[in-house]
Motif scaffolding. Structure first.
Motif, mmCIF file in Angstrom:
data_model
loop_
_atom_site.group_PDB
_atom_site.id
_atom_site.type_symbol
_atom_site.label_atom_id
_atom_site.label_comp_id
_atom_site.label_asym_id
_atom_site.label_seq_id
_atom_site.Cartn_x
_atom_site.Cartn_y
_atom_site.Cartn_z
ATOM 1 N N ILE A 64 -2.729 -3.785 9.163
ATOM 2 C CA ILE A 64 -2.003 -5.031 8.950
ATOM 3 C C ILE A 64 -2.733 -6.143 9.695
ATOM 4 C CG2 ILE A 64 -0.435 -4.530 10.887
ATOM 5 C CD1 ILE A 64 1.756 -6.004 9.254
ATOM 6 N N CYS A 65 -2.967 -7.230 9.013
ATOM 7 C CA CYS A 65 -3.655 -8.351 9.648
ATOM 8 C C CYS A 65 -2.671 -9.071 10.571
ATOM 9 C CB CYS A 65 -4.185 -9.299 8.581
ATOM 10 S SG CYS A 65 -5.030 -10.727 9.284
ATOM 11 N N PRO A 66 -3.072 -9.311 11.822
ATOM 12 C CA PRO A 66 -2.166 -9.983 12.755
ATOM 13 C C PRO A 66 -1.871 -11.427 12.362
ATOM 14 C CG PRO A 66 -4.071 -9.055 13.907
ATOM 15 C CD PRO A 66 -4.352 -8.948 12.439
ATOM 16 N N HIS A 67 -2.656 -11.984 11.417
ATOM 17 C CA HIS A 67 -2.445 -13.379 11.024
ATOM 18 C C HIS A 67 -1.228 -13.518 10.120
ATOM 19 C CE1 HIS A 67 -3.781 -17.088 8.584
ATOM 20 N NE2 HIS A 67 -3.201 -17.496 9.697
ATOM 21 N N ARG A 68 -1.248 -12.906 8.933
ATOM 22 C CA ARG A 68 -0.123 -13.037 8.005
ATOM 23 C C ARG A 68 0.244 -11.724 7.329
ATOM 24 N NH1 ARG A 68 0.551 -16.755 10.529
ATOM 25 N NH2 ARG A 68 0.877 -18.947 9.969
ATOM 26 N N GLY A 69 -0.070 -10.614 7.989
ATOM 27 C CA GLY A 69 0.477 -9.335 7.543
ATOM 28 C C GLY A 69 -0.129 -8.715 6.307
ATOM 29 N N THR A 70 -1.322 -9.132 5.926
ATOM 30 C CA THR A 70 -1.976 -8.538 4.755
ATOM 31 C C THR A 70 -2.607 -7.198 5.152
ATOM 32 O OG1 THR A 70 -2.497 -10.764 3.993
ATOM 33 C CG2 THR A 70 -3.718 -8.951 2.965
ATOM 34 N N THR A 83 -13.365 -7.696 6.751
ATOM 35 C CA THR A 83 -12.891 -9.055 6.508
ATOM 36 C C THR A 83 -11.577 -8.999 5.754
ATOM 37 O OG1 THR A 83 -15.186 -9.785 6.333
ATOM 38 C CG2 THR A 83 -13.501 -11.274 5.483
ATOM 39 N N CYS A 84 -10.583 -9.707 6.271
ATOM 40 C CA CYS A 84 -9.269 -9.723 5.622
ATOM 41 C C CYS A 84 -9.358 -10.410 4.266
ATOM 42 C CB CYS A 84 -8.257 -10.428 6.522
ATOM 43 S SG CYS A 84 -6.609 -10.491 5.795
ATOM 44 N N ALA A 85 -8.625 -9.865 3.293
ATOM 45 C CA ALA A 85 -8.680 -10.373 1.917
ATOM 46 C C ALA A 85 -8.017 -11.735 1.768
ATOM 47 C CB ALA A 85 -8.010 -9.361 0.975
ATOM 48 N N TYR A 86 -7.179 -12.157 2.730
ATOM 49 C CA TYR A 86 -6.391 -13.387 2.537
ATOM 50 C C TYR A 86 -7.143 -14.630 3.035
ATOM 51 C CZ TYR A 86 -1.886 -15.919 2.107
ATOM 52 O OH TYR A 86 -0.870 -16.768 1.739
ATOM 53 N N HIS A 87 -7.480 -14.708 4.333
ATOM 54 C CA HIS A 87 -8.132 -15.906 4.890
ATOM 55 C C HIS A 87 -9.484 -15.597 5.504
ATOM 56 C CE1 HIS A 87 -3.690 -16.523 5.198
ATOM 57 N NE2 HIS A 87 -4.013 -17.628 4.536
ATOM 58 N N GLY A 88 -9.955 -14.368 5.317
ATOM 59 C CA GLY A 88 -11.317 -14.045 5.721
ATOM 60 C C GLY A 88 -11.544 -13.814 7.204
ATOM 61 N N PHE A 89 -10.488 -13.651 7.998
ATOM 62 C CA PHE A 89 -10.710 -13.324 9.412
ATOM 63 C C PHE A 89 -11.508 -12.018 9.469
ATOM 64 C CE2 PHE A 89 -6.805 -15.530 11.535
ATOM 65 C CZ PHE A 89 -7.001 -16.658 10.759
#
Ligand code: FES
Length: 345
Positions: A64-70, A83-89
């Motif tokens: 789970i991404c700590p940014h927005r849960g993706t 790399t996260c699929a949502y905002h690329g962190f």
């Protein structure tokens, strides 16, 4: 001391039982499955992401991404991390957040680092523990003969079984079902009698030495038995969900099987089976994969329909006969861990 434990969302186990079994080590993937790309798996209802960084270290973290849960397993990976699929962190070695593309110069807060778990590669598998004590050595079960000279190591593909790990392990330890369930593999319907045997406690669970005239060669191939030969099966149980079996063949041959049941949830088990042997070592591994698949598919047909789905630890809830000494010892060992409610009917 282990980090604080959080029971997963939508946990299928009783929370008290979950906290007990979360202290043990389980395989979650074949070592060959894990690379730079994020791999999503689940252990004890906890979604995990697994990847390797360019220093070849394996990272295991909550998926789970700590940014927005993706889910991070939806993202991509390369030598620098995933790399996260949502905002690329981007997350690199040790699960640390190393890049926020929207603010490349800004300091990255520590709360963006991933919640990680220890990773150990053993027997061609990636093992982890959700509640590991950093002050103690990983308690990974021993695989007899895996490191011995002259043994061929074979890692079979995992098999998913829609059943509880305890039921699957109990089936692996059971010695009365060969002539009824394993009719396509090695069972002999004309030889159903179970000789007397006993279970002896060990520091990790118990062991059983079981002698019988039921062979362990694939039906349709050369019979390896000799007149009067008694097959020795040496079972060892390592609580809660790993068992090993060494089958002694004629002429000092040994086949050593690890049945490592990874509890995906209370209703799903991923079964890993690293195997080693000191005979037929020049033969292709695929034949072992195929035979192993037949055997475990035969077991699955039973394990997936047993009721109750969980394993009743109270001996009064099912009926026992002398052939069941292994399962009686297994249930006793699980009771000894303090497990209770989710095993009962
Ligand atoms: Fe993962 Fe935003 S949700 S970077």
């Amino acid at each position: 001391m282990p980090a604080e434990l959080t029971v997963p969302r939508e946990c299928t186990f009783d929370p008290d039982d979950w906290r007990i079994i979360a202290r043990y080590w389980y395989p979650i993937a074949l070592a060959t499955e894990v690379g730079a790309a994020p791999l999503g798996v689940k252990l004890l209802d906890q979604p995990l992401v697994v990847y390797r960084t360019d220093d070849s270290r394996t990272v295991i973290a909550n998926d789970i991404c700590p940014h927005r849960g993706t889910p991070l397993s939806l993202g991509r990976g390369d030598a620098r991390g995933i790399t996260c699929a949502y905002h690329g962190f981007r997350f690199g070695a040790g699960g640390r957040c190393v890049d926020v593309p929207a603010h490349p110069q800004a300091k990255i807060p520590s709360r963006l680092h991933l919640r990680t778990y220890p990773a150990v590669e053993r027997y061609g598998l990636i093992w982890t523990c959700l509640a590991a004590d950093p002050d103690t050595e990983p308690d990974i079960p021993t695989h007899p003969h895996w490191d011995d000279a002259g043994f061929q190591r074979i890692n079979c593909p995992w098999i998913d079984i829609a059943a509880f790990a305890g039921r699957q392990i109990e089936g692996f330890l059971d010695v009365a079902h060969f002539g009824f369930v394993h009719l396509k593999s090695f069972g002999n319907p004309d030889n159903p009698v179970v000789p007397d045997y006993a279970a002896a406690p060990t520091p990790d669970g118990f062991e059983v030495e079981y002698w019988s005239t039921v062979g362990n060669y694939p039906i349709g191939v050369v019979d390896r038995s000799k007149p009067g030969f008694q097959w020795l099966r040496h079972f060892r149980l390592h609580v809660p969900f790993t068992a090993t079996l060494v089958v002694h063949f004629p002429d000092e041959g040994k086949l050593s099987i690890m049945n490592a049941a990874s509890p995906v949830s209370a209703r799903m088990t991923r079964m890993f089976a690293p195997i080693c042997r000191n005979f037929d070592t020049d033969q292709p591994e695929q034949a072992v994969h195929d035979f192993n698949r037949i055997v475990f598919e035969e077991d699955r047909a039973i394990v997936e329909v047993q009721k109750p789905e969980n394993l009743p630890l109270d001996p009064r809830l099912e009926v026992n006969v002398p052939a069941d000494r292994s399962s009686i010892a297994y249930r006793r060992a699980l009771r000894g861990l303090g497990l209770g409610s989710f095993f009962t009917a």
